[in-house]
Design a protein around this motif. Structure first.
Motif, short mmCIF file in Angstrom:
data_model
loop_
_atom_site.label_atom_id
_atom_site.label_comp_id
_atom_site.label_asym_id
_atom_site.label_seq_id
_atom_site.Cartn_x
_atom_site.Cartn_y
_atom_site.Cartn_z
N ALA A 71 17.55 14.71 2.64
CA ALA A 71 16.34 14.93 3.42
C ALA A 71 15.84 13.56 3.88
O ALA A 71 16.31 12.52 3.42
N SER A 72 14.89 13.58 4.79
CA SER A 72 14.29 12.35 5.30
C SER A 72 12.78 12.49 5.24
O SER A 72 12.24 13.57 5.04
N VAL A 73 12.10 11.36 5.45
CA VAL A 73 10.65 11.35 5.59
C VAL A 73 10.28 10.64 6.86
O VAL A 73 10.95 9.68 7.26
N ARG A 74 9.22 11.11 7.52
CA ARG A 74 8.66 10.42 8.69
C ARG A 74 7.35 9.78 8.25
O ARG A 74 6.47 10.47 7.72
N GLY A 118 0.85 -1.18 0.00
CA GLY A 118 0.00 0.00 0.00
C GLY A 118 0.88 1.23 0.00
O GLY A 118 1.99 1.19 -0.51
N GLU A 119 0.39 2.29 0.61
CA GLU A 119 1.20 3.50 0.67
C GLU A 119 1.12 4.13 2.04
O GLU A 119 0.15 3.96 2.77
N TRP A 120 2.16 4.87 2.36
CA TRP A 120 2.28 5.55 3.64
C TRP A 120 2.12 7.05 3.46
O TRP A 120 2.75 7.63 2.59
N ARG A 121 1.29 7.66 4.29
CA ARG A 121 1.27 9.12 4.39
C ARG A 121 2.53 9.48 5.17
O ARG A 121 2.89 8.82 6.13
N ALA A 122 3.22 10.50 4.73
CA ALA A 122 4.50 10.86 5.35
C ALA A 122 4.70 12.37 5.28
O ALA A 122 3.94 13.07 4.60
N GLU A 123 5.71 12.84 6.01
CA GLU A 123 6.08 14.26 5.95
C GLU A 123 7.57 14.37 5.72
O GLU A 123 8.35 13.54 6.17
N LEU A 124 7.95 15.40 5.01
CA LEU A 124 9.35 15.66 4.70
C LEU A 124 10.03 16.26 5.93
O LEU A 124 9.47 17.12 6.61
N LEU A 125 11.25 15.78 6.22
CA LEU A 125 12.01 16.24 7.39
C LEU A 125 13.45 16.54 7.02
O LEU A 125 13.96 16.02 6.02
N ASP A 126 14.11 17.30 7.85
CA ASP A 126 15.56 17.51 7.78
C ASP A 126 16.04 17.87 6.38
O ASP A 126 17.03 17.32 5.89
N VAL A 127 15.33 18.77 5.73
CA VAL A 127 15.72 19.16 4.37
C VAL A 127 17.01 19.96 4.44
O VAL A 127 17.10 20.97 5.13
N GLY A 128 18.02 19.46 3.74
CA GLY A 128 19.31 20.14 3.66
C GLY A 128 19.67 20.40 2.21
O GLY A 128 18.85 20.25 1.31
#
Length: 73
Positions: free
Chosen positions: A63-66, A49-59
């Motif tokens: 970057a990362s996603v939670r 399926g798919e995960w709702r996520a948010e963008l983090l630690d944008v450099g």
């Protein structure tokens, strides 16, 4: 704008997990779409399926996603 979708390898995802973005996904989301910390994205592995996520630690180069919640296929 529609929420961007990112294809990523997800071995054992769980809510709250923070994952680094693959380089190609980073290049599309940050320099091209100019996304910032906290903006929503959808992460999927092409199998379940798919995960709702948010963008983090944008450099400048990464970057990362939670992962927030799962939506079954």
């Amino acid at each position: 704008m529609a929420t961007p979708r990112i294809l990523m390898s997800l071995t054992t995802p769980s809510p709250g997990a923070v994952l680094p973005l693959p380089e190609a996904a980073f290049r599309h989301l940050v320099p091209v779409l100019r996304m910032k910390d906290g903006e929503p994205v959808v992460v999927f592995d092409g199998q379940s399926g798919e995960w709702r996520a948010e963008l983090l630690d944008v450099g400048k180069r990464s970057a990362s996603v939670r992962l927030l919640g799962f939506d079954a296929a």
